[in-house]
Design a protein around this motif. Structure first.
Motif, short mmCIF file in Angstrom:
data_model
loop_
_atom_site.label_atom_id
_atom_site.label_comp_id
_atom_site.label_asym_id
_atom_site.label_seq_id
_atom_site.Cartn_x
_atom_site.Cartn_y
_atom_site.Cartn_z
N UNK A 1 0.82 -1.19 0.00
CA UNK A 1 0.00 0.00 0.00
C UNK A 1 0.87 1.26 0.00
N UNK A 2 1.91 1.25 0.81
CA UNK A 2 2.79 2.42 0.90
C UNK A 2 3.55 2.61 -0.41
N UNK A 3 3.94 1.52 -1.06
CA UNK A 3 4.66 1.59 -2.32
C UNK A 3 3.80 2.21 -3.41
N UNK A 4 2.52 1.83 -3.41
CA UNK A 4 1.60 2.36 -4.41
C UNK A 4 1.40 3.87 -4.20
N UNK A 5 1.31 4.28 -2.95
CA UNK A 5 1.14 5.70 -2.62
C UNK A 5 2.37 6.50 -3.04
N UNK A 6 3.55 5.96 -2.79
CA UNK A 6 4.80 6.64 -3.18
C UNK A 6 4.90 6.74 -4.70
N UNK A 7 4.54 5.68 -5.40
CA UNK A 7 4.58 5.70 -6.86
C UNK A 7 3.63 6.75 -7.41
N UNK A 8 2.42 6.85 -6.84
CA UNK A 8 1.47 7.86 -7.28
C UNK A 8 1.99 9.27 -7.03
N UNK A 9 2.60 9.48 -5.89
CA UNK A 9 3.18 10.80 -5.58
C UNK A 9 4.30 11.16 -6.55
N UNK A 10 5.11 10.19 -6.89
CA UNK A 10 6.21 10.45 -7.84
C UNK A 10 5.65 10.81 -9.22
N UNK A 11 4.65 10.07 -9.67
CA UNK A 11 4.05 10.34 -10.98
C UNK A 11 3.38 11.71 -10.99
N UNK A 12 2.62 12.01 -9.97
CA UNK A 12 1.94 13.30 -9.90
C UNK A 12 2.94 14.44 -9.80
N UNK A 13 3.96 14.25 -9.01
CA UNK A 13 4.98 15.28 -8.84
C UNK A 13 5.73 15.55 -10.13
N UNK A 14 6.09 14.49 -10.86
CA UNK A 14 6.81 14.68 -12.11
C UNK A 14 5.91 15.31 -13.17
N UNK A 15 4.62 15.00 -13.15
CA UNK A 15 3.67 15.63 -14.08
C UNK A 15 3.56 17.12 -13.81
N UNK A 16 3.42 17.47 -12.55
CA UNK A 16 3.33 18.88 -12.18
C UNK A 16 4.61 19.62 -12.55
N UNK A 17 5.74 19.01 -12.28
CA UNK A 17 7.04 19.61 -12.59
C UNK A 17 7.21 19.77 -14.10
N UNK A 18 6.81 18.78 -14.87
CA UNK A 18 6.90 18.85 -16.33
C UNK A 18 6.05 19.98 -16.89
N UNK A 19 4.83 20.11 -16.39
CA UNK A 19 3.95 21.19 -16.85
C UNK A 19 4.53 22.56 -16.50
N UNK A 20 5.10 22.67 -15.32
CA UNK A 20 5.68 23.95 -14.90
C UNK A 20 6.87 24.31 -15.78
N UNK A 21 7.68 23.32 -16.11
CA UNK A 21 8.84 23.58 -16.97
C UNK A 21 8.40 23.98 -18.38
N UNK A 22 7.39 23.32 -18.91
CA UNK A 22 6.86 23.66 -20.23
C UNK A 22 6.30 25.08 -20.24
N UNK A 23 5.56 25.43 -19.19
CA UNK A 23 5.00 26.77 -19.09
C UNK A 23 6.11 27.82 -18.98
#
Length: 116
Positions: A1-23
């Motif tokens: 359960x904790x691994x799945x939560x960490x993976x989701x946080x990493x994916x969401x964080x990298x998506x947010x970071x990617x969008x910010x860099x593109x902007x």
């Protein structure tokens, strides 16, 4: 359960970071276009590619204005080979650019000559 939560946080964080860099990249391009920096950079690149003059090319190769094309090629080959042995890529590139510059000059002169 904790691994799945960490993976989701990493994916969401990298998506947010990617969008910010593109902007940020888009905003930087807009600012460069508004201030004319992009246009000036393009002009500098064009100027740099045509920066060698005929006089400078002749000085690099050590030839005069009365030199024939065969003399220039012979001098080019000699200097290029010497610098190949000593390992100076910078000098080789300058010698090559000098030959290219004079080649265009001699081609223009050859085209302007009346046929015999």
């Amino acid at each position: 359960m904790a691994g799945k939560l960490i993976a989701n946080l990493i994916v969401m964080g990298s998506t947010i970071l990617g969008r910010a860099m593109l902007q940020a990249y888009r905003k930087a391009l807009d600012n460069a276009n508004k201030t004319g920096v992009a246009h000036e950079a393009i002009n500098n690149i064009r100027r740099a590619s045509k920066s060698m003059t005929e006089q400078e090319a002749r000085q690099i190769l050590g030839v005069s204005e009365n030199s024939t094309w065969e003399e220039i090629v012979q001098r080019y080959d000699n200097l290029f080979e010497r610098n190949a042995k000593s390992g100076s890529f910078y000098l080789q590139s300058k010698i090559h650019r000098a030959k290219e510059c004079l080649e265009t000059v001699y081609q223009k002169d050859k085209q302007n000559e009346p046929p015999t």
